[in-house]
Design a protein around this motif. Structure first.
Motif: not given
Length: 261
Positions: A81-87
């Motif tokens: 469940p590693a997050p993404g990084e939209p910015a």
């Protein structure tokens, strides 16, 4: 002052690496403990190979994709469940757009096994944001090298640029009976050539590996597992690569790993 992250290429091997205790799985676990902790990871994976615009993952919480078949049930129960990084995804998209390359910011694309299997071993806490960028086997090595070049500055901002593929990847040969005579020697000649060209910073030969490397088509009947190495080479800004791991799976799948200074 920001931490400098050395770009890496790793070979992710069979999906069974997620559950097996092997030389390479232990290497990846140790590697994650040795590296300075990045603030984000940008991944070129063999398993996001597109035909048109560059795809950049842009979701905040991408799903774990089990993009393989006929493996034990336990593999399909694993989630990373590693997050993404939209910015960061938008920042990278702007780098491509400014270079005249069309991009598709995809908020729904999840982590394929070229991403989550090695990163689950390296960073089991799943707490480092990830952005994945596609490769394209249809545009040639030089264009995939260009993709990496566009991102080179990120490594000076504590962002790990990672290529996930395989130094050799002839799956059909692994299962073929009878096997090609001298197949192991053909694999060894190819991987030795790659190591020498990386050590000598011979970028032009590597960009023309299909024509110059011994038994290139035998080792890579399709090119998706080699191009992540080419992309990371582009991000290295002509630094010399050091082999940091060597292993072979099923006699023919070379699992070399490289770090670029």
């Amino acid at each position: 002052m920001q931490q400098h992250q050395k770009p890496l290429f790793i070979s992710h091997g069979s999906p069974m690496m997620a559950v097996e205790n092997s030389k390479t799985s232990r290497f990846l676990q140790q590697l994650g403990r040795q590296l300075p902790t990045p603030k984000a990871i940008v991944v070129f994976s063999a398993h996001l190979d597109v035909t048109d615009d560059v795809v950049i993952t842009a979701g905040a919480q991408p799903q774990t994709v089990h993009d393989f078949y006929r493996f034990p049930d336990e593999l399909y129960q694993i989630h990373y469940p590693a997050p993404g990084e939209p910015a960061l995804a938008q920042q990278i998209a702007n780098m491509f757009i400014n270079a005249g390359i069309k991009v598709n910011l995809d908020p729904t694309h999840g982590w394929d096994h070229g991403v989550w299997i090695p990163l689950r071993l390296m960073y089991p806490q799943a707490n480092i944001p990830i952005v994945q960028i596609s490769i394209n086997t249809r545009v040639g090595a030089a264009q995939n090298y260009r993709y990496g070049q566009l991102l080179a500055s990120l490594k000076h901002d504590n962002i790990l640029i990672l290529g996930s593929g395989g130094t050799s990847h002839n799956l059909s040969e692994v299962f073929r009976q009878p096997k090609t005579l001298n197949g192991v020697d053909m694999m060894n000649q190819f991987t030795k050539w790659v190591e020498e060209k990386l050590a000598n910073n011979d970028t032009q030969s590597l960009l023309n590996y299909l024509q110059l490397a011994p038994f290139a088509k035998f080792n890579h009947p399709t090119q998706e597992h080699f191009l992540p190495l080419i992309a990371v080479l582009g991000a290295s800004e002509a630094s010399v690569a050091k082999k940091i791991h060597q292993d072979v799976e099923y006699e023919l799948l070379a699992l070399d790993a490289y770090s670029f200074n």
